[in-house]
Design an enzyme around this catalytic site. Structure first.
Site, PDB file in Angstrom:
ATOM      1  N   LYS A 226       0.858  -1.188   0.000  1.00  0.00           N
ATOM      2  CA  LYS A 226       0.000   0.000   0.000  1.00  0.00           C
ATOM      3  C   LYS A 226       0.890   1.233   0.000  1.00  0.00           C
ATOM      4  CE  LYS A 226      -3.434   0.126   2.894  1.00  0.00           C
ATOM      5  NZ  LYS A 226      -4.195   0.285   4.151  1.00  0.00           N
TER       6      LYS A 226
ATOM      7  N   CYS B  77      -0.186  14.991  -6.362  1.00  0.00           N
ATOM      8  CA  CYS B  77      -0.675  14.251  -7.530  1.00  0.00           C
ATOM      9  C   CYS B  77      -1.837  13.335  -7.143  1.00  0.00           C
ATOM     10  CB  CYS B  77       0.468  13.405  -8.114  1.00  0.00           C
ATOM     11  SG  CYS B  77      -0.026  12.367  -9.493  1.00  0.00           S
TER      12      CYS B  77
ATOM     13  N   CYS C 115      -3.290  11.692 -10.035  1.00  0.00           N
ATOM     14  CA  CYS C 115      -3.418  10.847 -11.228  1.00  0.00           C
ATOM     15  C   CYS C 115      -2.457   9.653 -11.188  1.00  0.00           C
ATOM     16  CB  CYS C 115      -3.178  11.657 -12.499  1.00  0.00           C
ATOM     17  SG  CYS C 115      -1.443  12.089 -12.812  1.00  0.00           S
TER      18      CYS C 115
ATOM     19  N   CYS D 171       2.644  16.691  -7.651  1.00  0.00           N
ATOM     20  CA  CYS D 171       2.223  16.850  -9.043  1.00  0.00           C
ATOM     21  C   CYS D 171       3.362  17.458  -9.859  1.00  0.00           C
ATOM     22  CB  CYS D 171       0.995  17.763  -9.100  1.00  0.00           C
ATOM     23  SG  CYS D 171       0.486  18.212 -10.765  1.00  0.00           S
TER      24      CYS D 171
ATOM     25  N   HIS E 200      -0.491  15.005 -15.393  1.00  0.00           N
ATOM     26  CA  HIS E 200      -1.935  14.765 -15.529  1.00  0.00           C
ATOM     27  C   HIS E 200      -2.480  15.398 -16.819  1.00  0.00           C
ATOM     28  CE1 HIS E 200      -1.671  18.604 -13.241  1.00  0.00           C
ATOM     29  NE2 HIS E 200      -2.641  18.946 -14.077  1.00  0.00           N
TER      30      HIS E 200
HETATM   31  S1  FES Z   1      -2.159  15.202 -10.713  1.00  0.00           S
HETATM   32 FE1  FES Z   1      -0.710  13.711 -11.235  1.00  0.00          FE
HETATM   33  S2  FES Z   1       0.843  14.822 -12.209  1.00  0.00           S
HETATM   34 FE2  FES Z   1      -0.612  16.298 -11.664  1.00  0.00          FE
END
Ligand code: FES
Length: 118
Positions: free
Chosen positions: A65, A82, A84, A93, A97
């Site tokens: 996890k 981040c 994504c 981030c 994304h």
């Molecule tokens: S939300 Fe994943 S790189 Fe921006």
């Protein structure tokens, strides 16, 4: 269970009920077995995650996890995290994304935490 004695000929209501009962005795166990099999197969296959259904493609794959924890005092005035799972700087981030959204039609973006300015 005791079974009704069904007449072999002559159409009447009792014959109709016996035929219906005989069909139910045959159909109900088959239907229950089919429903149970469908339920178990669905549970089995839904628990098998294919690589395409995974969100995390590369971050700490050897860990059961992935968890990150930050103290509020250490965040500073602004932090961009981040969501994504494609960032090379995960958990932060790095803008990846945008490419992911363009390629997939997705609409994910970062979590931005910032202090209010007085
Ligand atoms: S939300 Fe994943 S790189 Fe921006």
């Amino acid at each position: 269970p005791p079974r009704l004695s069904c007449p072999k000929s002559s159409f009447n209501m009792r014959l109709l009920m016996c035929t219906f009962t005989d069909q139910l005795i045959t159909i109900v166990p088959v239907a229950v077995a089919a429903a149970l099999s469908t339920y178990l197969l669905t549970r089995y296959f839904s628990s098998q995650s294919s690589p395409e259904s995974r969100v995390n493609m590369s971050v700490n794959k050897d860990s059961p996890k992935v968890v990150h924890s930050f103290d509020m005092e250490d965040i500073g005035n602004k932090a961009v995290y981040c969501r994504c799972w494609r960032s090379k700087k995960f958990p932060y981030c790095d803008g990846t994304h945008t490419k992911h959204n363009e390629e997939t039609g997705d609409n994910v973006g970062p979590l931005i935490i910032k202090k209010k300015t007085p």
